[in-house]
Scaffold this motif. Structure first.
Motif: not given
Length: 240
Positions: A222-238
């Motif tokens: 899969a390759k996904c392209v999201y509009i930069g100012n309308q989609y943010k990625l939130n990473l969390s690590f346990d």
């Protein structure tokens, strides 16, 4: 596409809210709304009803009122928590209505790169499709997927209106349990920019994913392209 109510039994407040949501969806982020009097005339409802609907949308962070300037559209970026959820499931969990528009649906043969990534013979038939992904009618991004046809025969265009993960699980007994993912800032190709209806030099977030099923088999690229100012990625690590 602007939407219109299909029945004439809406209350005045519902008419006002639908009209304002239509303005939000169809106007650029940061746009100034017309005055309350003008909106009330367009909706044929009382000005106080428009104000009440605007106040509610301000609470929902879809609009903001600037003293001395008016009311402006403030589309809040979607924050995607990085875990194995489909786009449909993620948007639903955020209280947003997801939808898709199928852009490409065709069968191709695996070249050397796709063969290596999917661990299938060169020349194997792959289903390739691209979908525009939307939340509340607002375009967020475009995704392109490659699936080995031998694993998933019989997929039709109409099957791709909702969650792909749900489709693979319910029809083929496949569960996605792991995904190797890379992401980066990017400038979209002209084709993708046209699909997203943005300028080519607008910053986007690009994700590339290789999904594995419960048997450790690579089953999807899969390759996904999201509009930069309308989609943010939130990473969390346990930590353990």
């Amino acid at each position: 596409m602007p939407f219109m109510p299909l029945v004439n039994t809406l209350t005045a407040y519902q008419k006002a809210r639908l009209h304002l949501l239509n303005l939000i969806i169809s106007s650029p982020q940061g746009s100034r709304l017309p005055g309350e009097r003008e909106i009330a005339q367009d909706c044929k409802v009382a000005r106080m009803t428009i104000r009440r609907a605007i106040d509610q949308l301000i609470q929902e962070q879809k609009l903001e009122r600037r003293v001395g300037s008016g009311t402006f559209i403030t589309y809040t970026p979607i924050i995607h928590k990085f875990r194995l959820k489909s786009f449909t499931e993620e948007m639903t969990s955020l209280g947003l209505k997801p939808s898709s528009k199928l852009l490409i649906f065709k069968y191709v043969k695996a070249d050397a790169i796709k063969s290596s990534l999917l661990n299938v013979p060169i020349g194997s038939v792959l289903l390739k499709f691209s979908r525009l992904r939307l939340a509340e009618g607002v375009v967020l991004g475009v995704e392109t997927i490659f699936l080995p046809n031998a694993y998933f025969p019989g997929i039709k265009e109409e099957d791709l209106s909702g969650s792909l993960y749900s489709l693979l699980h319910e029809r083929y007994g496949i569960q996605i349990i792991n995904a190797n993912t890379s992401f980066s800032a990017s400038i979209p190709s002209q084709e993708v920019a046209d699909q997203l209806e943005i300028q080519k030099n607008r910053a986007c977030l690009e994700l590339e994913m290789t999904d594995l099923d419960q048997n450790g088999r690579i089953i999807m690229l899969a390759k996904c392209v999201y509009i930069g100012n309308q989609y943010k990625l939130n990473l969390s690590f346990d930590t353990v």
